[in-house]
Design a protein around this motif. Structure first.
Motif, PDB file in Angstrom:
ATOM      1  N   ALA A 148     -23.094  47.838   6.256  1.00  0.00           N
ATOM      2  CA  ALA A 148     -22.899  48.966   5.354  1.00  0.00           C
ATOM      3  C   ALA A 148     -23.903  48.799   4.226  1.00  0.00           C
ATOM      4  O   ALA A 148     -24.096  47.686   3.719  1.00  0.00           O
ATOM      5  CB  ALA A 148     -21.476  48.978   4.829  1.00  0.00           C
ATOM      6  N   ARG A 149     -24.548  49.886   3.865  1.00  0.00           N
ATOM      7  CA  ARG A 149     -25.624  49.764   2.887  1.00  0.00           C
ATOM      8  C   ARG A 149     -25.643  51.027   2.027  1.00  0.00           C
ATOM      9  O   ARG A 149     -25.611  52.146   2.566  1.00  0.00           O
ATOM     10  CB  ARG A 149     -26.956  49.644   3.640  1.00  0.00           C
ATOM     11  CG  ARG A 149     -28.168  49.378   2.793  1.00  0.00           C
ATOM     12  CD  ARG A 149     -29.383  49.264   3.688  1.00  0.00           C
ATOM     13  NE  ARG A 149     -29.699  50.569   4.305  1.00  0.00           N
ATOM     14  CZ  ARG A 149     -30.438  51.514   3.691  1.00  0.00           C
ATOM     15  NH1 ARG A 149     -30.941  51.299   2.492  1.00  0.00           N
ATOM     16  NH2 ARG A 149     -30.677  52.653   4.299  1.00  0.00           N
ATOM     17  N   ALA A 150     -25.663  50.819   0.734  1.00  0.00           N
ATOM     18  CA  ALA A 150     -25.753  51.983  -0.155  1.00  0.00           C
ATOM     19  C   ALA A 150     -27.187  52.465  -0.179  1.00  0.00           C
ATOM     20  O   ALA A 150     -28.116  51.659  -0.233  1.00  0.00           O
ATOM     21  CB  ALA A 150     -25.307  51.585  -1.559  1.00  0.00           C
ATOM     22  N   LEU A 151     -27.357  53.770  -0.089  1.00  0.00           N
ATOM     23  CA  LEU A 151     -28.722  54.309  -0.146  1.00  0.00           C
ATOM     24  C   LEU A 151     -29.250  54.151  -1.575  1.00  0.00           C
ATOM     25  O   LEU A 151     -28.507  54.357  -2.545  1.00  0.00           O
ATOM     26  CB  LEU A 151     -28.735  55.787   0.240  1.00  0.00           C
ATOM     27  CG  LEU A 151     -28.381  56.127   1.683  1.00  0.00           C
ATOM     28  CD1 LEU A 151     -28.709  57.593   1.962  1.00  0.00           C
ATOM     29  CD2 LEU A 151     -29.122  55.240   2.667  1.00  0.00           C
ATOM     30  N   THR A 152     -30.522  53.818  -1.703  1.00  0.00           N
ATOM     31  CA  THR A 152     -31.120  53.688  -3.042  1.00  0.00           C
ATOM     32  C   THR A 152     -31.395  55.093  -3.576  1.00  0.00           C
ATOM     33  O   THR A 152     -31.344  56.080  -2.839  1.00  0.00           O
ATOM     34  CB  THR A 152     -32.442  52.914  -2.958  1.00  0.00           C
ATOM     35  OG1 THR A 152     -33.327  53.681  -2.141  1.00  0.00           O
ATOM     36  CG2 THR A 152     -32.236  51.538  -2.346  1.00  0.00           C
ATOM     37  N   ASN A 153     -31.709  55.125  -4.852  1.00  0.00           N
ATOM     38  CA  ASN A 153     -32.020  56.419  -5.471  1.00  0.00           C
ATOM     39  C   ASN A 153     -33.210  57.087  -4.818  1.00  0.00           C
ATOM     40  O   ASN A 153     -33.234  58.290  -4.610  1.00  0.00           O
ATOM     41  CB  ASN A 153     -32.322  56.220  -6.966  1.00  0.00           C
ATOM     42  CG  ASN A 153     -31.035  56.149  -7.749  1.00  0.00           C
ATOM     43  OD1 ASN A 153     -29.970  56.484  -7.222  1.00  0.00           O
ATOM     44  ND2 ASN A 153     -31.114  55.695  -8.992  1.00  0.00           N
ATOM     45  N   ASP A 154     -34.206  56.251  -4.485  1.00  0.00           N
ATOM     46  CA  ASP A 154     -35.396  56.821  -3.854  1.00  0.00           C
ATOM     47  C   ASP A 154     -35.043  57.479  -2.520  1.00  0.00           C
ATOM     48  O   ASP A 154     -35.525  58.562  -2.202  1.00  0.00           O
ATOM     49  CB  ASP A 154     -36.440  55.716  -3.621  1.00  0.00           C
ATOM     50  CG  ASP A 154     -37.093  55.308  -4.931  1.00  0.00           C
ATOM     51  OD1 ASP A 154     -36.954  56.091  -5.909  1.00  0.00           O
ATOM     52  OD2 ASP A 154     -37.716  54.231  -4.970  1.00  0.00           O
ATOM     53  N   GLU A 155     -34.203  56.797  -1.752  1.00  0.00           N
ATOM     54  CA  GLU A 155     -33.831  57.352  -0.451  1.00  0.00           C
ATOM     55  C   GLU A 155     -33.059  58.651  -0.615  1.00  0.00           C
ATOM     56  O   GLU A 155     -33.259  59.614   0.121  1.00  0.00           O
ATOM     57  CB  GLU A 155     -32.982  56.338   0.328  1.00  0.00           C
ATOM     58  CG  GLU A 155     -33.821  55.227   0.941  1.00  0.00           C
ATOM     59  CD  GLU A 155     -32.956  54.133   1.550  1.00  0.00           C
ATOM     60  OE1 GLU A 155     -33.301  53.662   2.630  1.00  0.00           O
ATOM     61  OE2 GLU A 155     -31.938  53.743   0.934  1.00  0.00           O
ATOM     62  N   LEU A 198     -32.996  64.724  -0.521  1.00  0.00           N
ATOM     63  CA  LEU A 198     -32.796  66.010  -1.195  1.00  0.00           C
ATOM     64  C   LEU A 198     -34.097  66.779  -1.392  1.00  0.00           C
ATOM     65  O   LEU A 198     -34.083  67.966  -1.696  1.00  0.00           O
ATOM     66  CB  LEU A 198     -32.123  65.787  -2.554  1.00  0.00           C
ATOM     67  CG  LEU A 198     -30.682  65.286  -2.438  1.00  0.00           C
ATOM     68  CD1 LEU A 198     -30.157  64.871  -3.809  1.00  0.00           C
ATOM     69  CD2 LEU A 198     -29.786  66.358  -1.840  1.00  0.00           C
ATOM     70  N   GLU A 199     -35.201  66.067  -1.247  1.00  0.00           N
ATOM     71  CA  GLU A 199     -36.500  66.672  -1.539  1.00  0.00           C
ATOM     72  C   GLU A 199     -36.743  67.998  -0.813  1.00  0.00           C
ATOM     73  O   GLU A 199     -37.222  68.957  -1.420  1.00  0.00           O
ATOM     74  CB  GLU A 199     -37.610  65.671  -1.211  1.00  0.00           C
ATOM     75  CG  GLU A 199     -38.918  66.002  -1.896  1.00  0.00           C
ATOM     76  CD  GLU A 199     -39.978  64.969  -1.536  1.00  0.00           C
ATOM     77  OE1 GLU A 199     -39.821  63.801  -1.909  1.00  0.00           O
ATOM     78  OE2 GLU A 199     -40.955  65.359  -0.863  1.00  0.00           O
ATOM     79  N   PRO A 200     -36.406  68.086   0.449  1.00  0.00           N
ATOM     80  CA  PRO A 200     -36.679  69.371   1.135  1.00  0.00           C
ATOM     81  C   PRO A 200     -35.982  70.543   0.469  1.00  0.00           C
ATOM     82  O   PRO A 200     -36.428  71.679   0.592  1.00  0.00           O
ATOM     83  CB  PRO A 200     -36.134  69.144   2.543  1.00  0.00           C
ATOM     84  CG  PRO A 200     -36.079  67.667   2.711  1.00  0.00           C
ATOM     85  CD  PRO A 200     -35.849  67.095   1.356  1.00  0.00           C
ATOM     86  N   TRP A 201     -34.902  70.311  -0.231  1.00  0.00           N
ATOM     87  CA  TRP A 201     -34.174  71.431  -0.857  1.00  0.00           C
ATOM     88  C   TRP A 201     -34.531  71.646  -2.327  1.00  0.00           C
ATOM     89  O   TRP A 201     -34.622  72.749  -2.790  1.00  0.00           O
ATOM     90  CB  TRP A 201     -32.661  71.196  -0.723  1.00  0.00           C
ATOM     91  CG  TRP A 201     -32.177  71.449   0.665  1.00  0.00           C
ATOM     92  CD1 TRP A 201     -31.794  72.639   1.172  1.00  0.00           C
ATOM     93  CD2 TRP A 201     -32.057  70.511   1.704  1.00  0.00           C
ATOM     94  NE1 TRP A 201     -31.444  72.510   2.474  1.00  0.00           N
ATOM     95  CE2 TRP A 201     -31.590  71.200   2.847  1.00  0.00           C
ATOM     96  CE3 TRP A 201     -32.300  69.120   1.824  1.00  0.00           C
ATOM     97  CZ2 TRP A 201     -31.349  70.579   4.065  1.00  0.00           C
ATOM     98  CZ3 TRP A 201     -32.057  68.517   3.036  1.00  0.00           C
ATOM     99  CH2 TRP A 201     -31.592  69.237   4.139  1.00  0.00           C
TER     100      TRP A 201
END
Lengths: 224, 300
Positions: free
Chosen positions: B99-106, B111-114
């Motif tokens: 289990a791994r929390a996504l980093t802010n960059d990820e 969200l970038e496409p939106w």
């Protein structure tokens, strides 16, 4: 060459020919006559292996037709020239190629161009070599059919009503061609109901006349 | 009746004189070319469809079955603590491989496409995501959901099944549909060959009779006809598959299977074989229509 031994043929509605025996000897000249529908064409078909007799035995070049494979029948066709009643050409090929067709299918056409030209001249069709069969007159078709029948230099020539739809002069010319072939040693069998033609031939060659009557083959001749 | 086998070499080499005995054109000829073209086109289409559907089903099945997401929408200031708590719960859950929390960059990348690249993620109440990878046995979804509810109030477990299952079902159905189409096309080709053979024999009965009359063997006649019709069918198939191939020349063997090619393969890999195919198809040119002008429908 072609021997029929007590041959009968039956298309399914009773026998058309019964108990027919004949031996076509090399160099002989035969006429086959009889009323229309008597079985002249059937008889010729038995002679070149297109039909297998329902009884009796037909031997082509000493081989029983029943024992022959289709390839052997094809090979024997190369030794028997047939002039069909309706000629039967490949309508998309010019006349010269139609006449040379037996050479082409037997793979023997190499170096035969001279022979072909000579033969076309002999039947008087040199000028029509490039014409397509449907463009030819009845007499021209008959002569072309004769040329195609003899191009392989066959030992036997079977002609079914070769003068069927040509005028008297043309039938004389065709007969002349057949008589010349007979003099060259070919065996000739002509089915015809033209008695005048038979009389004309008898002057030139020793022809035997066979008649199909009541499903049987009879030797006529004296009464003609 | 015995037919000697027609050797392939003789078929390819051909015999110009034998070819001439077969009548040059006719209704059946055009039909053979057209049907072969249509069949080849449809076969390629069905093959493409079933391969694509198969690929899709496998990809979705594999990738989604093993992954799930925990979404944490916590009030301001509690985010990090709740993520930590959720990770602790997940680590203790049997059936969870990692289990791994996504980093802010990820998350920003997601969200970038939106929202575009300049998203001030820190200022927005964006939920935190934890990516969970299952072991092959899987975990007990209902149990995990209850534990998360008790210990991490803002966590929502999304195990993807809700939307994965219908998609995988649809893709599997699509694949089945593709194979059924391919089967139908194979059966139709069989029927077409039978009908074409019958029609050709009927149309050419006179030619065959004449050839037999002048002493042609069955092998000779069969070779002339087989050659003509094989070349016609090949020409038709080239017409049917050629345009698709020219459009997406990806595969190395010169076949038109656009979807089977991976997007990662170099896009120009097949151009050589395409040229080669075009060269080959020139040998069949008598059986092909003249080249299409630029802007033909398949090039648009």
């Amino acid at each position: 060459m072609i021997e029929l031994d007590s041959v009968a043929y039956n298309y399914g509605g009773g026998e058309l020919l019964t108990d027919i025996s004949l031996d076509l000897a090399p160099g002989s000249f035969h006429f086959l006559t009889g009323p229309s529908g008597a079985g002249k064409t059937t008889f010729l078909k038995l002679c070149y292996g297109a039909l297998v007799p329902t009884a009796g035995q037909v031997r082509l070049f000493k081989r029983d037709v029943r024992q022959m494979t289709r390839d052997q029948v094809a090979m024997s066709r190369r030794r028997i020239g047939v002039v069909h009643q309706d000629c039967r050409f490949l309508d998309h090929l010019p006349l010269s190629e139609n006449v040379a067709l037996p050479l082409v299918v037997s793979g023997a056409e190499a170096g035969q161009e001279g022979n072909l030209r000579e033969l076309m001249a002999w039947v008087g069709l040199s000028g029509r070599a490039d014409a397509l069969p449907p463009e030819l007159s009845g007499g021209e078709r008959q002569r072309a059919a004769l040329a195609r029948a003899v191009i392989m230099s066959p030992e036997v020539i079977l002609a079914d009503e070769p003068t069927g739809n040509v005028d008297w002069d043309m039938s004389q010319r065709l007969l002349q061609l057949l008589v010349e072939l007979n003099r060259m040693g070919k065996t000739i069998l002509i089915a015809t109901h033209d008695l005048q033609l038979i009389r004309a031939a008898k002057v030139q060659v020793q022809a035997r006349v066979l008649r199909i009557k009541d499903r049987r083959l009879q030797t006529a001749g004296a009464d003609l | 009746m015995s037919l000697a086998p027609i050797s392939l070499r003789a078929l390819v080499r051909g015999d110009s004189r034998a070819d001439r005995v077969v009548p040059p054109t006719g209704f059946t000829a055009r039909l053979t070319v057209f049907t072969a073209a249509a069949m080849a086109f449809l076969a390629v289409l069905a093959l493409a469809l079933s391969l694509a559907a198969g690929r899709l089903a496998t990809t979705w099945g594999d990738e989604l079955a093993r992954a799930s997401t925990v979404r944490i929408s916590a009030p301001e200031g509690q985010g990090a603590a709740q993520v930590e708590a959720a990770l602790r719960v997940l680590e203790q859950t049997p059936g969870v491989a990692s289990a791994r929390a996504l980093t802010n960059d990820e998350q920003r990348a997601l969200l970038e496409p939106w929202f575009g690249p300049d998203l001030p993620l820190e200022d927005l109440p964006v939920p935190r995501l934890i990516e969970v990878i299952e072991t092959s046995e899987g975990y007990d979804g209902a149990g995990l959901r209850l534990r998360l509810q008790a210990e991490v109030p803002g966590a929502v477990l999304d195990d993807h099944t809700r939307w994965r299952r219908p998609l995988v079902t649809a893709a599997t159905r699509l694949r089945l549909f593709g194979w059924v189409s391919l089967g139908l096309i194979a059966a139709a080709v069989g029927a077409m060959v039978t009908l074409a053979a019958n029609a050709a024999l009927a149309a050419n009965a006179q030619v065959i009779a004449v050839l037999r009359l002048v002493g042609a063997t069955d092998t000779y006649i069969a070779r002339a006809f087989v050659r003509r019709f094989t070349l016609r069918a090949l020409g038709g198939a080239a017409v049917g598959t050629g345009p698709r191939h020219r459009r997406r020349p990806r595969t190395g063997r010169g076949r038109a299977t656009p979807v089977a090619s991976s997007p990662a393969s170099p896009s120009g890999a097949g151009t050589g074989s395409c040229r080669c195919w075009c060269r080959r198809s020139r040998a069949l040119s008598p059986f092909l229509p003249p080249p299409a002008p630029r802007g033909a429908f398949w090039r648009i």
